[in-house]
Design a protein around this motif. Sequence first.
Motif, PDB file in Angstrom:
ATOM      1  N   ALA A   1     -18.713  80.167  71.725  1.00 52.46           N
ATOM      2  CA  ALA A   1     -18.002  78.952  72.117  1.00 52.46           C
ATOM      3  C   ALA A   1     -16.622  78.922  71.441  1.00 52.46           C
ATOM      4  O   ALA A   1     -16.492  79.358  70.290  1.00 52.46           O
ATOM      5  N   PRO A   2     -15.614  78.453  72.130  1.00 51.91           N
ATOM      6  CA  PRO A   2     -14.273  78.362  71.534  1.00 51.91           C
ATOM      7  C   PRO A   2     -14.317  77.511  70.266  1.00 51.91           C
ATOM      8  O   PRO A   2     -14.986  76.481  70.213  1.00 51.91           O
ATOM      9  N   GLY A   3     -13.612  77.982  69.243  1.00 52.35           N
ATOM     10  CA  GLY A   3     -13.542  77.245  67.999  1.00 52.35           C
ATOM     11  C   GLY A   3     -14.737  77.446  67.095  1.00 52.35           C
ATOM     12  O   GLY A   3     -14.851  76.823  66.050  1.00 52.35           O
ATOM     13  N   SER A   4     -15.641  78.339  67.461  1.00 44.80           N
ATOM     14  CA  SER A   4     -16.833  78.594  66.634  1.00 44.80           C
ATOM     15  C   SER A   4     -16.584  79.726  65.681  1.00 44.80           C
ATOM     16  O   SER A   4     -15.947  80.657  65.925  1.00 44.80           O
TER      17      SER A   4
ATOM     18  N   MET B   1     -21.323  78.670  67.423  1.00 42.61           N
ATOM     19  CA  MET B   1     -22.200  78.197  68.476  1.00 42.61           C
ATOM     20  C   MET B   1     -21.976  79.037  69.728  1.00 42.61           C
ATOM     21  O   MET B   1     -20.864  79.431  70.027  1.00 42.61           O
ATOM     22  N   GLN B   2     -23.056  79.303  70.428  1.00 42.33           N
ATOM     23  CA  GLN B   2     -22.998  80.084  71.659  1.00 42.33           C
ATOM     24  C   GLN B   2     -22.847  79.157  72.870  1.00 42.33           C
ATOM     25  O   GLN B   2     -23.261  78.002  72.831  1.00 42.33           O
ATOM     26  N   GLN B   3     -22.263  79.704  73.916  1.00 44.57           N
ATOM     27  CA  GLN B   3     -22.060  78.953  75.152  1.00 44.57           C
ATOM     28  C   GLN B   3     -22.727  79.714  76.302  1.00 44.57           C
ATOM     29  O   GLN B   3     -22.579  80.928  76.417  1.00 44.57           O
TER      30      GLN B   3
END
Length: 68
Positions: free
Chosen positions: A65-68, A1-3
């Motif tokens: 995103a962190p953890g993606s 996922m992008q942030q």
Amino acid sequence: MQQLRVDLDLCEGYGNCVFEAEDYCELGDDDVVVLLQTEVADEDLERVQLAVGSCPVSALLLTQAPGS
């Protein structure tokens, strides 16, 4: 996922991002962008990429995103 992220020091309040992704960006009372959401759903990614690309001062950034 992008942030989605914003550099508030760069934002000059052009509002192009609002036209492309109004559910992610709005202009605050000081004409600086306010992010309404930061995690970009896969189905919204193309619109948010357009919003990022439409910023004339490159104040918006998409990151992983962190953890993606």
